[in-house]
Write a protein that holds these residues in place. Structure first.
Motif, PDB file in Angstrom:
ATOM      1  N   THR A   1      99.272  -4.151 -74.139  1.00  0.00           N
ATOM      2  CA  THR A   1      99.961  -5.210 -73.139  1.00  0.00           C
ATOM      3  C   THR A   1      99.918  -6.687 -73.901  1.00  0.00           C
ATOM      4  OG1 THR A   1      99.476  -4.087 -71.061  1.00  0.00           O
ATOM      5  CG2 THR A   1      99.953  -6.521 -71.007  1.00  0.00           C
ATOM      6  N   VAL A   2      98.537  -6.860 -74.500  1.00  0.00           N
ATOM      7  CA  VAL A   2      98.378  -7.935 -75.192  1.00  0.00           C
ATOM      8  C   VAL A   2      99.251  -8.377 -76.516  1.00  0.00           C
ATOM      9  CG1 VAL A   2      96.594  -9.408 -76.506  1.00  0.00           C
ATOM     10  CG2 VAL A   2      96.046  -8.324 -74.404  1.00  0.00           C
ATOM     11  N   PHE A   3      99.302  -7.079 -77.043  1.00  0.00           N
ATOM     12  CA  PHE A   3     100.203  -6.923 -78.391  1.00  0.00           C
ATOM     13  C   PHE A   3     101.693  -7.437 -78.049  1.00  0.00           C
ATOM     14  CE2 PHE A   3     103.205  -4.543 -80.685  1.00  0.00           C
ATOM     15  CZ  PHE A   3     103.250  -5.144 -81.906  1.00  0.00           C
ATOM     16  N   ILE A   4     102.195  -6.764 -76.974  1.00  0.00           N
ATOM     17  CA  ILE A   4     103.680  -6.981 -76.524  1.00  0.00           C
ATOM     18  C   ILE A   4     103.948  -8.214 -75.976  1.00  0.00           C
ATOM     19  CG2 ILE A   4     105.464  -6.278 -75.098  1.00  0.00           C
ATOM     20  CD1 ILE A   4     104.268  -3.618 -74.977  1.00  0.00           C
TER      21      ILE A   4
ATOM     22  N   VAL B   1      99.144 -13.531 -84.421  1.00  0.00           N
ATOM     23  CA  VAL B   1      98.888 -12.177 -85.120  1.00  0.00           C
ATOM     24  C   VAL B   1      97.263 -11.852 -84.745  1.00  0.00           C
ATOM     25  CG1 VAL B   1      98.477 -11.402 -87.565  1.00  0.00           C
ATOM     26  CG2 VAL B   1     100.380 -12.759 -86.974  1.00  0.00           C
ATOM     27  N   THR B   2      96.427 -12.838 -84.540  1.00  0.00           N
ATOM     28  CA  THR B   2      95.082 -12.433 -84.452  1.00  0.00           C
ATOM     29  C   THR B   2      94.881 -11.910 -82.927  1.00  0.00           C
ATOM     30  OG1 THR B   2      94.213 -14.367 -85.608  1.00  0.00           O
ATOM     31  CG2 THR B   2      92.502 -13.530 -84.118  1.00  0.00           C
ATOM     32  N   ALA B   3      95.513 -12.248 -82.201  1.00  0.00           N
ATOM     33  CA  ALA B   3      95.546 -11.495 -80.824  1.00  0.00           C
ATOM     34  C   ALA B   3      96.179 -10.071 -80.721  1.00  0.00           C
ATOM     35  CB  ALA B   3      96.357 -12.302 -79.674  1.00  0.00           C
ATOM     36  N   CYS B   4      97.315  -9.905 -81.751  1.00  0.00           N
ATOM     37  CA  CYS B   4      97.863  -8.664 -81.900  1.00  0.00           C
ATOM     38  C   CYS B   4      97.074  -7.603 -82.626  1.00  0.00           C
ATOM     39  CB  CYS B   4      99.140  -8.621 -82.692  1.00  0.00           C
ATOM     40  SG  CYS B   4     100.471  -9.613 -81.880  1.00  0.00           S
ATOM     41  N   VAL B   5      96.124  -8.307 -83.641  1.00  0.00           N
ATOM     42  CA  VAL B   5      95.083  -7.316 -84.279  1.00  0.00           C
ATOM     43  C   VAL B   5      94.055  -7.093 -83.471  1.00  0.00           C
ATOM     44  CG1 VAL B   5      93.421  -7.593 -85.892  1.00  0.00           C
ATOM     45  CG2 VAL B   5      95.671  -8.190 -86.607  1.00  0.00           C
ATOM     46  N   ALA B   6      93.736  -7.832 -82.380  1.00  0.00           N
ATOM     47  CA  ALA B   6      92.671  -7.677 -81.389  1.00  0.00           C
ATOM     48  C   ALA B   6      93.029  -6.424 -80.466  1.00  0.00           C
ATOM     49  CB  ALA B   6      92.307  -8.703 -80.600  1.00  0.00           C
TER      50      ALA B   6
ATOM     51  N   GLY C   1      90.593  -2.600 -79.814  1.00  0.00           N
ATOM     52  CA  GLY C   1      90.538  -1.793 -78.779  1.00  0.00           C
ATOM     53  C   GLY C   1      90.626  -2.819 -77.211  1.00  0.00           C
ATOM     54  N   ILE C   2      91.475  -3.751 -77.511  1.00  0.00           N
ATOM     55  CA  ILE C   2      91.630  -4.739 -76.241  1.00  0.00           C
ATOM     56  C   ILE C   2      92.700  -3.750 -75.629  1.00  0.00           C
ATOM     57  CG2 ILE C   2      92.671  -6.834 -75.406  1.00  0.00           C
ATOM     58  CD1 ILE C   2      90.281  -7.346 -76.605  1.00  0.00           C
ATOM     59  N   GLY C   3      92.487  -3.933 -74.086  1.00  0.00           N
ATOM     60  CA  GLY C   3      93.247  -3.174 -73.374  1.00  0.00           C
ATOM     61  C   GLY C   3      92.835  -1.708 -72.982  1.00  0.00           C
TER      62      GLY C   3
ATOM     63  N   PHE D   1      83.985  -8.089 -70.640  1.00  0.00           N
ATOM     64  CA  PHE D   1      84.760  -7.765 -71.451  1.00  0.00           C
ATOM     65  C   PHE D   1      86.005  -6.655 -70.987  1.00  0.00           C
ATOM     66  CE2 PHE D   1      82.724  -9.158 -75.876  1.00  0.00           C
ATOM     67  CZ  PHE D   1      82.513 -10.184 -75.262  1.00  0.00           C
ATOM     68  N   ASP D   2      86.044  -6.220 -70.028  1.00  0.00           N
ATOM     69  CA  ASP D   2      86.847  -5.349 -69.498  1.00  0.00           C
ATOM     70  C   ASP D   2      88.125  -5.739 -69.237  1.00  0.00           C
ATOM     71  OD1 ASP D   2      85.838  -6.557 -67.127  1.00  0.00           O
ATOM     72  OD2 ASP D   2      85.610  -4.971 -65.951  1.00  0.00           O
ATOM     73  N   ARG D   3      88.261  -7.238 -68.946  1.00  0.00           N
ATOM     74  CA  ARG D   3      89.314  -7.884 -68.674  1.00  0.00           C
ATOM     75  C   ARG D   3      89.669  -8.975 -69.728  1.00  0.00           C
ATOM     76  NH1 ARG D   3      88.581  -8.768 -62.111  1.00  0.00           N
ATOM     77  NH2 ARG D   3      87.734 -10.510 -63.053  1.00  0.00           N
ATOM     78  N   TYR D   4      89.325  -8.744 -70.964  1.00  0.00           N
ATOM     79  CA  TYR D   4      89.165  -9.742 -72.045  1.00  0.00           C
ATOM     80  C   TYR D   4      90.708 -10.114 -72.265  1.00  0.00           C
ATOM     81  CZ  TYR D   4      86.784 -12.842 -75.186  1.00  0.00           C
ATOM     82  OH  TYR D   4      86.299 -13.849 -75.912  1.00  0.00           O
ATOM     83  N   GLY D   5      91.689  -9.162 -72.372  1.00  0.00           N
ATOM     84  CA  GLY D   5      92.924  -9.619 -72.631  1.00  0.00           C
ATOM     85  C   GLY D   5      93.706 -10.509 -71.538  1.00  0.00           C
ATOM     86  N   TYR D   6      93.405 -10.175 -70.494  1.00  0.00           N
ATOM     87  CA  TYR D   6      93.982 -11.235 -69.351  1.00  0.00           C
ATOM     88  C   TYR D   6      93.283 -12.437 -69.276  1.00  0.00           C
ATOM     89  CZ  TYR D   6      96.281  -6.764 -68.301  1.00  0.00           C
ATOM     90  OH  TYR D   6      97.224  -5.746 -68.337  1.00  0.00           O
TER      91      TYR D   6
END
Length: 400
Positions: free
Chosen positions: A23-26, A73-78, A83-85, A270-275
């Motif tokens: 989700t973070v990547f998209i 790009v850094t967010a997409c790599v994460a 393993g984000i998400g 960190f379980d909701r770190y993407g959001y």
């Protein structure tokens, strides 16, 4: 716990079930792409439509968009490599290293990125409010100067957060070599300063624009367009609130993660770190860049609409036929109608020229008079708001 403690391969490399949402990547890819396109349209409007080249605020937008792309790009790599998400117990050992590396990269990018955006917006305000009071001009200059120490201080604080710096992305020693309390206080202070900056930038143009001699509807439209450039304060306020509340969510931890040995080193929040981190961290600069580019986009849209109207008028005139045109010319009112049409064409050209070369509220004169609010054209800043009592409302409507 001893950082040199050993764990089994199953504990360090838990099985991955494939539940990776990306989700973070998209989200970050789409938002960053849209922001980049908007900046491209902004530059096209300033160069091709206005024809006057880029201003200093546009030049500062160049590093701002480059740093925003790097942050995206850094967010997409994460997401893709860190393993984000995923559920925390499915993130593998080597992915935690990438996870923390992207956090450090984001921490270094953030001060410079937001600093360039704020400088760009303030430089635009300085031209826009060129004829404002001395206090307002000096206040804008003070804000511009204060952005520099903000960037320098928080870049240095981030660099000295861990000793050595490599401990920041080693999950087994970061608790020993990095000051978590220091990181918390630094982040809260940084977001708080950013919130103050963005709030001041948000309210800065309110009084000068509200005092203009235009209709209330026009004032609201102009303020809404300008305030979008500083609307990132809502994003940074959300990010600050989430960061503080997440620190106290240590009791609401999934028991499956609490049973994992890595939970002794890595916080369960960190379980909701993407959001809670990556979404607001990317929304903040993108909203600010898009909002600050709206005036230039409005100029392009206005010029396009005027061109379309002229094209439709010419097409309609040509479709009337030769006979109808001849009969119209034979009528007694034809010379007057022709002169009126030429005057309206000159007026449209004047308004289009004014809209393409700035956002000022000067009176536009047609019919042989000079365009502008007085004086020679070379002495006037086309972006400055003229605080005059003879503002042409129709001209203001077309320019904004």
């Amino acid at each position: 716990m001893d950082p040199n403690a050993t764990f089994t391969a199953a504990q360090l490399e838990p099985p991955f079930t494939g539940r990776d949402s990306n989700t973070v990547f998209i989200f970050c890819l789409v938002l960053t792409t849209v922001t980049t396109i908007v900046v491209g349209v902004r530059f096209y409007a300033r160069i091709a439509v206005a024809g006057g080249g880029l201003g200093l605020d546009d030049w500062f937008m160049v590093p701002a968009i480059l740093l925003t792309i790097a942050h995206g790009v850094t967010a997409c790599v994460a997401d893709l490599r860190g393993g984000i998400g995923r559920p925390l117990w499915e993130v593998q050992g080597h992915e935690w290293t990438i996870w923390f590396q992207t956090i450090m990269a984001s921490s270094f990018i953030y001060p410079a990125m937001t600093g360039c955006i704020r400088i760009s917006i303030l430089l635009f305000y300085r031209r826009l409010l060129d004829r404002s009071t001395t206090f307002e001009r000096h206040f804008i200059t003070t804000l511009l100067v204060s952005v520099i120490p903000y960037v320098i201080i928080y870049e240095f604080l981030t660099g000295f957060m861990c000793r050595p710096i490599a401990s920041a992305w080693d999950p087994y020693v970061r608790n020993r070599d990095c000051g978590d309390v220091f990181y918390y206080n630094m982040t809260v202070s940084q977001y708080s300063v950013s919130l103050v900056f963005d709030t001041v930038i948000l309210v800065l143009p309110l009084r000068p624009i509200w005092n203009l001699e235009i209709s209330v509807k026009q004032r609201i439209a102009v303020l809404a367009m300008l305030m979008m450039g500083a609307s990132a304060c809502a994003a940074v306020a959300t990010k600050l609130g989430l960061f503080i509340t997440e620190q106290y969510r240590y009791l609401d931890i999934d028991p499956r993660w609490a049973a994992n040995p890595l939970s002794r080193f890595i916080p369960g929040q960190f379980d909701r770190y993407g959001y809670t981190y990556w979404f607001p961290a990317q929304i903040e600069p993108c909203i600010a860049i898009i909002g600050s580019s709206l005036p230039a986009m409005k100029v392009l849209i206005t010029a396009t609409i005027e061109k379309s109207r002229m094209g439709v008028s010419k097409f309609s005139a040509g479709s009337n036929g030769t006979s109808k045109s001849s009969s119209s010319r034979g009528g007694p009112g034809w010379p007057l109608a022709s002169a009126h049409k030429k005057q309206m064409s000159d007026s449209n050209e004047a308004l289009a020229h004014a809209a393409a070369n700035g956002y000022h509220m000067a009176t536009i004169k047609t019919g042989g008079e000079k365009r502008g609010s007085g004086g020679s054209e070379g002495d006037e800043d086309p972006y400055a708001i003229r605080h005059t009592r003879s503002v042409d409302v129709s001209s203001a409507r077309r320019q904004f």
